[in-house]
Design an enzyme around this catalytic site. Structure first.
Site, PDB file in Angstrom:
ATOM      1  N   ASN A 131       0.809  -1.232   0.000  1.00 11.73           N
ATOM      2  CA  ASN A 131       0.000   0.000   0.000  1.00 11.73           C
ATOM      3  C   ASN A 131       0.840   1.279   0.000  1.00 11.73           C
ATOM      4  O   ASN A 131       0.490   2.245  -0.670  1.00 11.73           O
ATOM      5  CB  ASN A 131      -1.023  -0.005   1.148  1.00 11.73           C
ATOM      6  CG  ASN A 131      -0.407  -0.094   2.511  1.00 11.73           C
ATOM      7  OD1 ASN A 131       0.657  -0.681   2.677  1.00 11.73           O
ATOM      8  ND2 ASN A 131      -1.063   0.472   3.494  1.00 11.73           N
ATOM      9  N   GLY A 207       1.742  -5.001   7.567  1.00 12.09           N
ATOM     10  CA  GLY A 207       0.803  -5.742   6.731  1.00 12.09           C
ATOM     11  C   GLY A 207      -0.397  -6.170   7.532  1.00 12.09           C
ATOM     12  O   GLY A 207      -0.797  -5.502   8.499  1.00 12.09           O
ATOM     13  N   SER A 208      -0.961  -7.306   7.155  1.00 10.87           N
ATOM     14  CA  SER A 208      -2.218  -7.733   7.781  1.00 10.87           C
ATOM     15  C   SER A 208      -1.975  -8.276   9.195  1.00 10.87           C
ATOM     16  O   SER A 208      -0.889  -8.799   9.499  1.00 10.87           O
ATOM     17  CB  SER A 208      -2.885  -8.802   6.922  1.00 10.87           C
ATOM     18  OG  SER A 208      -2.047  -9.925   6.816  1.00 10.87           O
ATOM     19  N   THR A 209      -2.991  -8.168  10.017  1.00  8.98           N
ATOM     20  CA  THR A 209      -2.857  -8.598  11.411  1.00  8.98           C
ATOM     21  C   THR A 209      -2.600 -10.102  11.494  1.00  8.98           C
ATOM     22  O   THR A 209      -1.789 -10.555  12.313  1.00  8.98           O
ATOM     23  CB  THR A 209      -4.120  -8.191  12.196  1.00  8.98           C
ATOM     24  OG1 THR A 209      -4.220  -6.757  12.126  1.00  8.98           O
ATOM     25  CG2 THR A 209      -4.038  -8.591  13.659  1.00  8.98           C
ATOM     26  N   GLY A 212       0.957 -10.787  10.665  1.00  6.95           N
ATOM     27  CA  GLY A 212       1.763 -10.224  11.766  1.00  6.95           C
ATOM     28  C   GLY A 212       1.795 -11.153  12.973  1.00  6.95           C
ATOM     29  O   GLY A 212       2.850 -11.361  13.585  1.00  6.95           O
ATOM     30  N   GLU A 229       3.519  -3.329  12.402  1.00  5.80           N
ATOM     31  CA  GLU A 229       2.552  -2.273  12.080  1.00  5.80           C
ATOM     32  C   GLU A 229       1.437  -2.955  11.319  1.00  5.80           C
ATOM     33  O   GLU A 229       1.616  -3.362  10.171  1.00  5.80           O
ATOM     34  CB  GLU A 229       3.186  -1.174  11.207  1.00  5.80           C
ATOM     35  CG  GLU A 229       4.283  -0.397  11.883  1.00  5.80           C
ATOM     36  CD  GLU A 229       3.805   0.479  13.027  1.00  5.80           C
ATOM     37  OE1 GLU A 229       2.580   0.611  13.232  1.00  5.80           O
ATOM     38  OE2 GLU A 229       4.669   1.009  13.744  1.00  5.80           O
ATOM     39  N   CYS A 263      -3.526   2.029   6.330  1.00  4.48           N
ATOM     40  CA  CYS A 263      -3.817   1.512   7.674  1.00  4.48           C
ATOM     41  C   CYS A 263      -4.345   2.606   8.583  1.00  4.48           C
ATOM     42  O   CYS A 263      -4.995   2.312   9.582  1.00  4.48           O
ATOM     43  CB  CYS A 263      -2.579   0.844   8.264  1.00  4.48           C
ATOM     44  SG  CYS A 263      -1.095   1.827   8.123  1.00  4.48           S
ATOM     45  N   GLU A 432       7.475   3.227  14.971  1.00  7.09           N
ATOM     46  CA  GLU A 432       8.353   3.644  13.885  1.00  7.09           C
ATOM     47  C   GLU A 432       8.528   5.156  13.980  1.00  7.09           C
ATOM     48  O   GLU A 432       7.744   5.843  14.623  1.00  7.09           O
ATOM     49  CB  GLU A 432       7.738   3.265  12.542  1.00  7.09           C
ATOM     50  CG  GLU A 432       7.650   1.760  12.366  1.00  7.09           C
ATOM     51  CD  GLU A 432       7.136   1.368  10.994  1.00  7.09           C
ATOM     52  OE1 GLU A 432       7.912   0.824  10.209  1.00  7.09           O
ATOM     53  OE2 GLU A 432       5.952   1.620  10.733  1.00  7.09           O
TER      54      GLU A 432
HETATM   55  P1  NDP Z   1      -0.011  -9.412   3.872  1.00  3.55           P
HETATM   56  O1  NDP Z   1       0.052  -9.204   5.328  1.00  3.55           O
HETATM   57  O2  NDP Z   1      -0.242 -10.798   3.365  1.00  3.55           O
HETATM   58  O3  NDP Z   1       1.359  -8.924   3.172  1.00  3.55           O
HETATM   59  C1  NDP Z   1       2.205  -7.926   3.638  1.00  3.55           C
HETATM   60  C2  NDP Z   1       3.669  -8.305   3.395  1.00  3.55           C
HETATM   61  O4  NDP Z   1       3.959  -9.521   4.119  1.00  3.55           O
HETATM   62  C3  NDP Z   1       3.985  -8.636   1.929  1.00  3.55           C
HETATM   63  O5  NDP Z   1       5.313  -8.272   1.647  1.00  3.55           O
HETATM   64  C4  NDP Z   1       3.838 -10.159   1.899  1.00  3.55           C
HETATM   65  O6  NDP Z   1       4.512 -10.777   0.845  1.00  3.55           O
HETATM   66  C5  NDP Z   1       4.448 -10.525   3.233  1.00  3.55           C
HETATM   67  N1  NDP Z   1       4.025 -11.844   3.728  1.00  3.55           N
HETATM   68  C6  NDP Z   1       2.893 -12.525   3.450  1.00  3.55           C
HETATM   69  N2  NDP Z   1       2.868 -13.711   4.095  1.00  3.55           N
HETATM   70  C7  NDP Z   1       4.033 -13.788   4.798  1.00  3.55           C
HETATM   71  C8  NDP Z   1       4.605 -14.765   5.665  1.00  3.55           C
HETATM   72  N3  NDP Z   1       3.986 -15.909   5.943  1.00  3.55           N
HETATM   73  N4  NDP Z   1       5.817 -14.518   6.218  1.00  3.55           N
HETATM   74  C9  NDP Z   1       6.457 -13.371   5.965  1.00  3.55           C
HETATM   75  N5  NDP Z   1       5.974 -12.405   5.142  1.00  3.55           N
HETATM   76  C10 NDP Z   1       4.766 -12.603   4.576  1.00  3.55           C
HETATM   77  O7  NDP Z   1      -1.086  -8.436   3.291  1.00  3.55           O
HETATM   78  P2  NDP Z   1      -1.900  -8.576   1.918  1.00  3.55           P
HETATM   79  O8  NDP Z   1      -1.057  -7.993   0.883  1.00  3.55           O
HETATM   80  O9  NDP Z   1      -2.361  -9.974   1.674  1.00  3.55           O
HETATM   81  O10 NDP Z   1      -3.180  -7.696   2.242  1.00  3.55           O
HETATM   82  C11 NDP Z   1      -4.283  -8.292   2.942  1.00  3.55           C
HETATM   83  C12 NDP Z   1      -4.917  -7.304   3.890  1.00  3.55           C
HETATM   84  O11 NDP Z   1      -3.973  -6.934   4.887  1.00  3.55           O
HETATM   85  C13 NDP Z   1      -5.354  -5.994   3.284  1.00  3.55           C
HETATM   86  O12 NDP Z   1      -6.586  -6.090   2.660  1.00  3.55           O
HETATM   87  C14 NDP Z   1      -5.360  -5.100   4.497  1.00  3.55           C
HETATM   88  O13 NDP Z   1      -6.541  -5.283   5.220  1.00  3.55           O
HETATM   89  C15 NDP Z   1      -4.200  -5.606   5.297  1.00  3.55           C
HETATM   90  N6  NDP Z   1      -2.962  -4.809   5.056  1.00  3.55           N
HETATM   91  C16 NDP Z   1      -2.627  -3.865   5.959  1.00  3.55           C
HETATM   92  C17 NDP Z   1      -1.536  -3.094   5.731  1.00  3.55           C
HETATM   93  C18 NDP Z   1      -1.127  -2.046   6.693  1.00  3.55           C
HETATM   94  O14 NDP Z   1      -0.529  -1.057   6.289  1.00  3.55           O
HETATM   95  N7  NDP Z   1      -1.370  -2.211   7.965  1.00  3.55           N
HETATM   96  C19 NDP Z   1      -0.712  -3.221   4.534  1.00  3.55           C
HETATM   97  C20 NDP Z   1      -1.131  -4.269   3.648  1.00  3.55           C
HETATM   98  C21 NDP Z   1      -2.223  -5.020   3.921  1.00  3.55           C
HETATM   99  P3  NDP Z   1       3.776 -11.034  -0.564  1.00  3.55           P
HETATM  100  O15 NDP Z   1       3.766  -9.735  -1.241  1.00  3.55           O
HETATM  101  O16 NDP Z   1       4.593 -12.039  -1.259  1.00  3.55           O
HETATM  102  O17 NDP Z   1       2.386 -11.533  -0.235  1.00  3.55           O
END
Ligand code: NDP
Length: 452
Positions: A131, A207-209, A212, A229, A263, A432
């Site tokens: 994002n 990323g997603s909860t 995380g 985060e 977020c 951060e």
């Molecule tokens: P994810 O949490 O899946 O991805 C975020 C990052 O984590 C990406 O670089 C992803 O890699 C990586 N990742 C995914 N799975 C793993 C793992 N098992 N171990 C280590 N790293 C991993 O988010 P999504 O992109 O699937 O988005 C889904 C939802 O998450 C969104 O709709 C939103 O609700 C939320 N989100 C929240 C964010 C925030 O800023 N708080 C940011 C993004 C998403 P890869 O790209 O290969 O999947």
């Protein structure tokens, strides 16, 4: 090593392909970073500062190029993308001031001298979402490098282009080889290896909860440091005594900016019952006027969603929902979605409770201050939020009572690189930006020198 196609979300067409690293290549990058750490931690503070300033200057020279990459890869508007590239420059400049100031303490003890050192951790793994690819990367790598760590950075598979370019610019600026490496690939492969490889001493994840939580659980095995985060479902609370025109004019960008893929999005609007209808009447024209278009146009306020799959997820929140009004979005290719305002029937509505991560605003009235605070806190998240009032006492009371890491009064500002940013409850762990982030990339060592 495989490859991944990178798509322009405004057209649905392939932009380019990039490498997708496997476990062996990831391990090799981590081990190079481990070797580079031996020298990097010993670089004199003034020299490390100069290298970070040079990195900032190099980013500045390539600002338009980086912004254009983000417009095409992430669908960000030109205005936002320029701000994001400028933010990386500013964060690097800010933390370039750190190496010469990062100092421990001398603590009075009998029989000798007791001093503390802030020591770098080693290799830091940074996992970035799609994002805000540039700022979120910079918020991790700038303080990590300033504190003397080396960095391996995994961009999101959907948006790797600016990160790859930043890796090249770091070398151009004179950073030693392997101090800052970008390792594109899948989260389940590259990101997961950051969690399990013992040489990675800290993981920074945004990323997603759910992911995380899995990362935190994986890091527990080696008692590895983590910064998380995660998601948000932030409240925008409008009291009847507020400047309603100003609050209504500001509300659309607080949730539709970056197509709601933020977020910090204020996606729950709470309006005091006595002005509810009046406020919605002010909000409707502001939402309809929100300009959704080709993000490369200077007039665009919002671009497309990141992918077809994500658009389908966002659309699912409208099933059976009570739509108050919508803005407009282009037809045709690309993952477009109009700004949408939904009336919540109760706090049990799915769109009210879950992070939609799209341009969808849920609205609910409240009776009084006590109910506003209770509704704002009725969520597992606690990242951001706003409140609008002219009553200073109420502003203070509600600011103290809302469980959130960042809150703004009569504004929607959440992020400044010199102030801390992060979540309460399930929105995250750690902070951060600002001085707090710098210290989180160090461990404190206490040394006692006997005087006899
Ligand atoms: P994810 O949490 O899946 O991805 C975020 C990052 O984590 C990406 O670089 C992803 O890699 C990586 N990742 C995914 N799975 C793993 C793992 N098992 N171990 C280590 N790293 C991993 O988010 P999504 O992109 O699937 O988005 C889904 C939802 O998450 C969104 O709709 C939103 O609700 C939320 N989100 C929240 C964010 C925030 O800023 N708080 C940011 C993004 C998403 P890869 O790209 O290969 O999947």
């Amino acid at each position: 090593m495989g490859t991944t196609e990178v798509i322009n979300p405004a057209t649905g067409r392939v932009l380019t392909t990039v490498p997708s690293l496997g476990v062996a290549e990831t391990d090799a990058a981590i081990e190079r970073a481990q070797r580079a750490f031996v020298e990097w931690r010993r670089v004199a503070p003034g020299d490390r500062a100069r290298l970070l300033r040079q990195f900032a200057a190099t980013v500045d020279e390539h600002l338009e190029e980086l912004a254009a990459l983000e417009v095409s890869n992430a669908g960000h508007t030109s205005g936002n993308a320029r701000w994001e590239a400028g933010n990386v420059r500013d964060v690097l400049d800010y933390y370039a001031g750190a190496p010469e100031r990062l100092s421990g303490r001398q603590i009075p003890v009998p029989g000798g001298l007791d001093v503390t050192f802030h020591e770098p951790l080693g290799v830091v793994g940074i996992i970035v979402p799609w994002n805000f690819p540039m700022p979120i990367a910079g918020w991790g790598f700038a303080p990590a490098l300033a504190a003397g760590n080396t960095v391996v950075l995994k961009p999101a598979e959907l948006t790797p282009l600016t990160a790859i370019r930043l890796g090249e610019l770091a070398l151009e600026a004179g950073l030693p080889a392997d101090v800052f490496q970008v390792v594109p690939g899948k989260g389940s492969v590259v990101g997961q290896r950051f969690v399990t490889h013992p040489a990675v001493r800290k993981v920074c994840f945004t990323g997603s909860t759910d992911v995380g939580k899995a990362i935190m659980a994986g890091c527990a095995d080696q008692v590895k440091r983590v910064t998380l985060e995660l998601g948000g479902k932030s409240a925008n609370i409008v009291f009847a005594d507020a400047d309603l025109e100003k609050a209504a004019a500001a509300a659309p960008s607080s949730v539709f900016d970056n197509a709601g893929q933020d977020c910090c999005a204020r996606s729950r609007l709470l309006v005091e019952q006595s002005v509810f209808d009046k406020f919605l009447a002010l909000l409707e024209p502001a939402v309809k006027a929100f300009r959704v278009s080709d993000p490369a146009l200077d007039t665009a306020e919002m671009g497309p969603l990141i992918s077809a799959g994500h658009r389908a997820t966002v659309a699912s929140y409208l099933d059976g929902a009570d739509v108050a009004f919508t803005g407009s979005a282009p037809d045709g290719d690309g993952w477009w979605f109009p700004p949408t305002v939904l009336l919540a029937r109760s706090t049990g509505d799915r769109h009210w409770r879950e992070e939609v991560f799209g341009p969808v605003l849920s609205v609910l009235p409240f009776r009084d201050e006590e109910e506003a605070v209770r509704l704002a806190n009725d969520t597992a998240y606690g990242l951001s939020g706003s409140l609008w009032t002219r009553d200073l006492g109420r502003a203070l009371r509600v600011s103290r009572a809302v469980e959130t890491g960042a809150l703004s009064v009569n504004s929607h500002s959440s992020v400044r690189y010199w102030t801390p940013f992060g979540g309460m409850k399930q929105s995250g762990l750690g902070r951060e930006l600002g001085p707090d982030a710098l210290l989180s990339f160090t461990d404190v060592k206490n040394v006692f020198l006997a005087d006899s």
